[in-house]
Write a protein that holds these residues in place. Structure first.
Motif, short mmCIF file in Angstrom:
data_model
loop_
_atom_site.label_atom_id
_atom_site.label_comp_id
_atom_site.label_asym_id
_atom_site.label_seq_id
_atom_site.Cartn_x
_atom_site.Cartn_y
_atom_site.Cartn_z
N ALA A 1 35.08 38.08 40.31
CA ALA A 1 33.75 38.44 40.82
C ALA A 1 33.44 39.90 40.52
O ALA A 1 34.34 40.75 40.54
CB ALA A 1 33.67 38.18 42.32
N TRP A 2 32.16 40.15 40.23
CA TRP A 2 31.63 41.50 40.11
C TRP A 2 30.59 41.68 41.21
O TRP A 2 29.65 40.89 41.32
CB TRP A 2 30.94 41.72 38.76
CG TRP A 2 31.78 41.47 37.56
CD1 TRP A 2 32.49 42.39 36.83
CD2 TRP A 2 31.98 40.21 36.89
NE1 TRP A 2 33.11 41.78 35.77
CE2 TRP A 2 32.83 40.45 35.78
CE3 TRP A 2 31.56 38.90 37.13
CZ2 TRP A 2 33.23 39.43 34.92
CZ3 TRP A 2 31.96 37.89 36.28
CH2 TRP A 2 32.78 38.16 35.19
N ILE A 3 30.73 42.71 42.02
CA ILE A 3 29.85 42.92 43.17
C ILE A 3 29.21 44.31 43.05
O ILE A 3 29.90 45.30 42.76
CB ILE A 3 30.63 42.80 44.49
CG1 ILE A 3 31.27 41.42 44.61
CG2 ILE A 3 29.71 43.05 45.68
CD1 ILE A 3 32.20 41.27 45.79
N ASP B 1 35.17 45.10 41.44
CA ASP B 1 35.68 43.99 40.64
C ASP B 1 36.84 43.37 41.41
O ASP B 1 37.75 44.09 41.85
CB ASP B 1 36.19 44.46 39.27
CG ASP B 1 35.06 45.00 38.39
OD1 ASP B 1 33.91 44.61 38.62
OD2 ASP B 1 35.34 45.81 37.49
N GLN B 2 36.83 42.05 41.55
CA GLN B 2 37.92 41.43 42.27
C GLN B 2 38.28 40.08 41.64
O GLN B 2 37.45 39.41 41.04
CB GLN B 2 37.57 41.23 43.75
CG GLN B 2 36.44 40.26 44.03
CD GLN B 2 36.12 40.17 45.51
OE1 GLN B 2 36.01 41.18 46.19
NE2 GLN B 2 35.95 38.95 46.01
N TRP B 3 39.56 39.74 41.77
CA TRP B 3 40.02 38.44 41.29
C TRP B 3 41.01 37.85 42.29
O TRP B 3 41.61 38.57 43.09
CB TRP B 3 40.66 38.53 39.90
CG TRP B 3 41.86 39.45 39.80
CD1 TRP B 3 41.88 40.73 39.35
CD2 TRP B 3 43.22 39.13 40.16
NE1 TRP B 3 43.14 41.25 39.41
CE2 TRP B 3 43.99 40.29 39.89
CE3 TRP B 3 43.85 38.00 40.66
CZ2 TRP B 3 45.37 40.33 40.12
CZ3 TRP B 3 45.22 38.05 40.90
CH2 TRP B 3 45.96 39.20 40.62
N ALA C 1 39.25 46.14 43.10
CA ALA C 1 39.15 47.56 42.72
C ALA C 1 37.71 48.00 42.92
O ALA C 1 36.78 47.39 42.37
CB ALA C 1 39.57 47.76 41.27
N SER C 2 37.51 49.03 43.75
CA SER C 2 36.16 49.47 44.13
C SER C 2 35.92 50.91 43.75
O SER C 2 36.82 51.76 43.83
CB SER C 2 35.95 49.29 45.64
OG SER C 2 36.13 47.95 46.02
N ASP D 1 37.28 55.85 45.64
CA ASP D 1 37.91 54.81 44.83
C ASP D 1 39.05 54.20 45.63
O ASP D 1 39.87 54.94 46.20
CB ASP D 1 38.46 55.39 43.52
CG ASP D 1 37.37 55.93 42.62
OD1 ASP D 1 36.61 55.12 42.07
OD2 ASP D 1 37.27 57.17 42.48
N TYR D 2 39.12 52.88 45.64
CA TYR D 2 40.24 52.25 46.35
C TYR D 2 40.57 50.90 45.73
O TYR D 2 39.71 50.24 45.13
CB TYR D 2 39.95 52.10 47.85
CG TYR D 2 38.75 51.26 48.21
CD1 TYR D 2 38.90 49.91 48.52
CD2 TYR D 2 37.48 51.81 48.26
CE1 TYR D 2 37.81 49.13 48.88
CE2 TYR D 2 36.38 51.05 48.61
CZ TYR D 2 36.55 49.71 48.92
OH TYR D 2 35.47 48.95 49.26
N VAL D 3 41.83 50.53 45.87
CA VAL D 3 42.35 49.27 45.35
C VAL D 3 43.08 48.57 46.48
O VAL D 3 43.96 49.18 47.13
CB VAL D 3 43.29 49.49 44.15
CG1 VAL D 3 43.88 48.15 43.69
CG2 VAL D 3 42.56 50.17 43.01
#
Length: 401
Positions: free
Chosen positions: A91-93, A123-125, A151-152, A175-177
């Motif tokens: 997903a892309w948010i 971006d997340q999976w 990952a944001s 930034d955070y993961v």
């Protein structure tokens, strides 16, 4: 389809799914676009003790949320006793918002206008699946896994609109993961129609890494940087037993042993009139036994009685250990590195009555909770935030229809 809100450009949304099978394989592919457009208007009025208006603050926030998703699912029968299932998501948010703030002070006769801009992207999976195997009529095995990562990149800044022109007030790049990996296995055993057993184990590893900066141009030079590296490892052993005493009476019990370790590392740097740097590392472990007992009795075809005892332990969110930004006061909220999970011993007794005339039901449930390490807002070093007090109690009655 399209979605539109007053004063904002229209956005498309919709989904497309394709599914088919080939031999023992079933598969499904999907694509979806979700769009949510909102416009929020908030107006706050302030008065003094004589009911004379002193201040007015109006906030207008047009907000755009866009999420694009790709999904897939596979199911395959390896044999008549063994099957495998896999699911995937990417997903892309995006979040875009401009918060327009107008402030009026009627006593000082001043008017200020600011704009806070949010430009967030993630971006997340996620990949998950399970394997099931029917050993025989009485024994069933299952292994399940979940792995995900997000990952944001969140950019926030504030601009003050003044007579001399627009002035950048502050910037807040973040930034955070975050990631989660879970592996769980269980064995189910059916002795006969009255007795069934289930047992297994689970391991979960959660991580949260963040790089947060706060750059103030109003109080320059002021530039703070906070780096957080958080990891939680959780281990769980569980077992449950179900006993159908009679067609009307059923007893279910379970016991879970949970052990977790929380490691939090923080590196803080501040460039101000003087330069400061501080590092802190904490590591804590928690162990809990979580019993559960449920007794269900059908008093009649229309009335059921239920007794339930359960010990629950709240799951700490790793984000509880990283600071949130308070836009109203233009500061980072203080966090509590000593925050502990909340433990509840929950007792309840329910009476459910089926209503023949409309196929509905009504349920009355008196309940009582004995709480250890109750999470409430407590004073911290400078401000206040989530913390624990030794104990608490909660009781009441629930009515459900």
């Amino acid at each position: 389809a399209a979605v539109k809100t007053s004063g904002m450009n229209a956005e498309t949304r919709g989904s497309l799914i394709y599914s088919d099978s080939y031999g023992g394989l079933k598969y499904r592919l999907g694509i979806e676009r979700f769009a949510n457009l909102t416009k929020l208007v908030r107006r706050d009025l302030y008065t003094d003790t004589a009911d004379i208006q002193t201040d007015e603050i109006q906030r207008i926030r047009p907000n755009k949320y866009i999420e694009n998703q790709l999904t897939t699912k596979l199911e395959y029968s390896l044999s008549k006793d063994t099957a495998i299932q896999l699911s995937g998501l990417f997903a892309w948010i995006y979040v875009d918002a401009d918060i327009d703030i107008n402030s009026r002070d009627f006593i000082e006769q001043t008017h200020n206008r600011d704009t806070i801009t949010l430009d967030w992207h993630r971006d997340q999976w996620e990949l998950s699946g399970d394997i099931t195997h029917q050993v025989n009529q009485a024994n069933h095995l299952k292994v399940l896994f979940i792995s995900n990562r997000a990952a944001s990149n969140d950019q926030t800044w504030k601009v003050s609109h003044e007579l001399g022109g627009d002035m950048l007030s502050y910037e807040l790049p973040r930034d955070y993961v975050s990631s989660e990996n879970v592996l769980r296995g269980n064995w189910s055993y059916t002795l006969n129609n009255q007795h069934t057993f289930d047992s297994g184990a689970e391991i979960a590893i959660n991580q949260f890494d963040e790089h947060l900066q706060f750059i103030s141009h109003d109080d320059a030079p002021y530039h703070s940087t906070e780096i957080n590296d958080i990891e939680e490892k959780r281990y769980e052993l569980f077992g449950s037993y179900n006993y159908a005493v009679s067609p009307r009476l059923n007893l279910q019990s379970s016991l879970v042993y949970e052990r977790s370790t929380m490691d939090v590392f923080t590196d803080f740097m501040l460039v101000d009139d003087i330069n400061e740097q501080a590092e802190k590392y904490t590591s804590r472990s928690f162990s809990y036994l979580k019993p559960r007992l449920n007794i269900r009795y059908d008093y009649s075809d229309l009335v059921q009685l239920r007794f339930n005892y359960e010990r629950t332990v709240s799951q700490l969110d790793l984000r509880d250990f990283v600071p949130e930004f308070n836009r109203d006061e233009t500061r980072l909220e203080e966090t509590n590195p000593d925050l502990k999970p909340e433990v509840r011993d929950e007792l309840s007794f329910s009476i459910e009555k089926q209503l023949q005339e409309n196929d509905g039901s009504i349920t009355i449930t008196p309940y009582y909770h004995d709480i250890t390490d109750l999470i409430v807002e407590v004073p911290l070093s400078e401000y206040s935030g989530d913390g624990n007090i030794d104990s608490g109690k909660e009781y009441g009655v629930k009515f459900e229809t």
